[in-house]
Design an enzyme around this catalytic site. Sequence first.
Site, PDB file in Angstrom:
ATOM      1  N   GLY A  46       0.969  -1.063  -0.108  1.00 37.78           N
ATOM      2  CA  GLY A  46      -0.137   0.031  -0.088  1.00 37.78           C
ATOM      3  C   GLY A  46       0.508   1.063  -0.049  1.00 37.78           C
ATOM      4  N   GLN A  51       3.239   9.887   1.208  1.00 40.47           N
ATOM      5  CA  GLN A  51       4.277   9.356   1.340  1.00 40.47           C
ATOM      6  C   GLN A  51       5.568   9.570   0.257  1.00 40.47           C
ATOM      7  OE1 GLN A  51       2.676   5.305   2.309  1.00 40.47           O
ATOM      8  NE2 GLN A  51       4.892   5.308   3.959  1.00 40.47           N
ATOM      9  N   CYS A  94       5.947  -0.315   7.719  1.00 37.78           N
ATOM     10  CA  CYS A  94       5.180   0.888   6.722  1.00 37.78           C
ATOM     11  C   CYS A  94       7.060   1.132   5.924  1.00 37.78           C
ATOM     12  CB  CYS A  94       5.195   2.217   7.559  1.00 37.78           C
ATOM     13  SG  CYS A  94       4.471   3.730   7.081  1.00 37.78           S
ATOM     14  N   LEU A  95       6.500   1.674   4.840  1.00 40.88           N
ATOM     15  CA  LEU A  95       7.600   2.139   4.199  1.00 40.88           C
ATOM     16  C   LEU A  95       7.854   3.302   4.312  1.00 40.88           C
ATOM     17  CD1 LEU A  95       6.073   1.558   0.151  1.00 40.88           C
ATOM     18  CD2 LEU A  95       8.044   0.228   1.625  1.00 40.88           C
ATOM     19  N   HIS A 136      -4.264   1.704   7.408  1.00 43.37           N
ATOM     20  CA  HIS A 136      -3.787   1.911   7.613  1.00 43.37           C
ATOM     21  C   HIS A 136      -2.929   2.979   6.769  1.00 43.37           C
ATOM     22  CE1 HIS A 136       1.619   1.546   8.096  1.00 43.37           C
ATOM     23  NE2 HIS A 136       1.217   2.374   7.132  1.00 43.37           N
ATOM     24  N   GLU A 137      -3.330   3.316   5.561  1.00 40.92           N
ATOM     25  CA  GLU A 137      -3.376   3.612   4.362  1.00 40.92           C
ATOM     26  C   GLU A 137      -3.922   4.989   4.990  1.00 40.92           C
ATOM     27  OE1 GLU A 137      -0.727   3.312   2.893  1.00 40.92           O
ATOM     28  OE2 GLU A 137      -1.086   1.365   2.876  1.00 40.92           O
ATOM     29  N   HIS A 140      -2.081   7.110   7.379  1.00 46.87           N
ATOM     30  CA  HIS A 140      -1.588   8.491   6.442  1.00 46.87           C
ATOM     31  C   HIS A 140      -1.510   9.791   6.053  1.00 46.87           C
ATOM     32  CE1 HIS A 140       2.122   6.155   6.725  1.00 46.87           C
ATOM     33  NE2 HIS A 140       1.304   4.637   5.852  1.00 46.87           N
TER      34      HIS A 140
HETATM   35  O1  GNR Z   1       4.394  -2.777   2.663  1.00 45.49           O
HETATM   36  C1  GNR Z   1       3.342  -2.627   3.891  1.00 45.49           C
HETATM   37  N1  GNR Z   1       2.941  -3.461   3.829  1.00 45.49           N
HETATM   38  C2  GNR Z   1       1.306  -3.363   5.322  1.00 45.49           C
HETATM   39  C3  GNR Z   1       1.507  -4.642   6.228  1.00 45.49           C
HETATM   40  C4  GNR Z   1       0.561  -4.909   7.081  1.00 45.49           C
HETATM   41  C5  GNR Z   1       0.714  -3.460   7.280  1.00 45.49           C
HETATM   42  C6  GNR Z   1      -0.058  -2.600   6.640  1.00 45.49           C
HETATM   43  C7  GNR Z   1       1.177  -2.175   5.861  1.00 45.49           C
HETATM   44  S1  GNR Z   1       1.164  -0.795   4.895  1.00 45.49           S
HETATM   45  C8  GNR Z   1       2.964  -1.617   3.898  1.00 45.49           C
HETATM   46  C9  GNR Z   1       3.493   0.420   3.107  1.00 45.49           C
HETATM   47  C10 GNR Z   1       3.045   1.277   3.390  1.00 45.49           C
HETATM   48  O2  GNR Z   1       3.549   2.032   4.641  1.00 45.49           O
HETATM   49  N2  GNR Z   1       1.530   2.067   3.601  1.00 45.49           N
HETATM   50  O3  GNR Z   1       1.379   3.113   3.724  1.00 45.49           O
HETATM   51 NI    NI Z   2       3.034   2.617   5.730  1.00 41.16          NI
END
Ligand code: GNR
Ligand code: NI
Length: 174
Positions: A46, A51, A94-95, A136-137, A140
Amino acid sequence: MSQRKIVIEPDPILRKKSEILEKVDDELRGLLDDMLETMYSAPGIGLAAVQVGILKRIIVIDISKDKEKKNPFFLINPEIISKSKNTSTYEEGCLSLPGYFAEIERPAECQVKYIDYFGKKKEIKATGLLSTCIQHEIDHLNGILFIDYLSKLKRDMIIKKLTKQKKELDKVVL
Ligand code: GNR
Ligand code: NI
């Protein structure tokens, strides 16, 4: 299509609230394509626009495991309209927080309203990893990172280490 640079914590932009989009046009679709390419090459499942340094309410997701069968998913102005009482826990990464992972508990299912790649209104019921990833997104887009659900001690430790890493990187670049 081109890859964009991913913003790493600590960076004040990651704490800002992203803005609602007024129209879906080719310029926006170009950004969505760039985000998808950036996410695939990271690799991640995601990515939110913030980001890549853009404060707009857009996210791209692809949770398909098989690299051969891509299943990209674009969400513009996503809104959670309801969440389940039952929860599920996934190990999140998270990236923008490279190298850090933690088990995070969230509502297991959520109903999400959004605009798609073509500007059409859509609604889905997300479950499993997709539900976690969408939450999660959307976090952000509201300036929230998964480390905000950890204790202040753990969160501060991670931010301190990332700050140090950035300083080391600056030295190398100089
Ligand atoms: O790559 C991602 N893996 C992930 C694993 C578990 C829950 C959420 C994520 S999102 C993350 C990529 C990211 O930072 N998205 O904002
Ligand atoms: Ni993230």
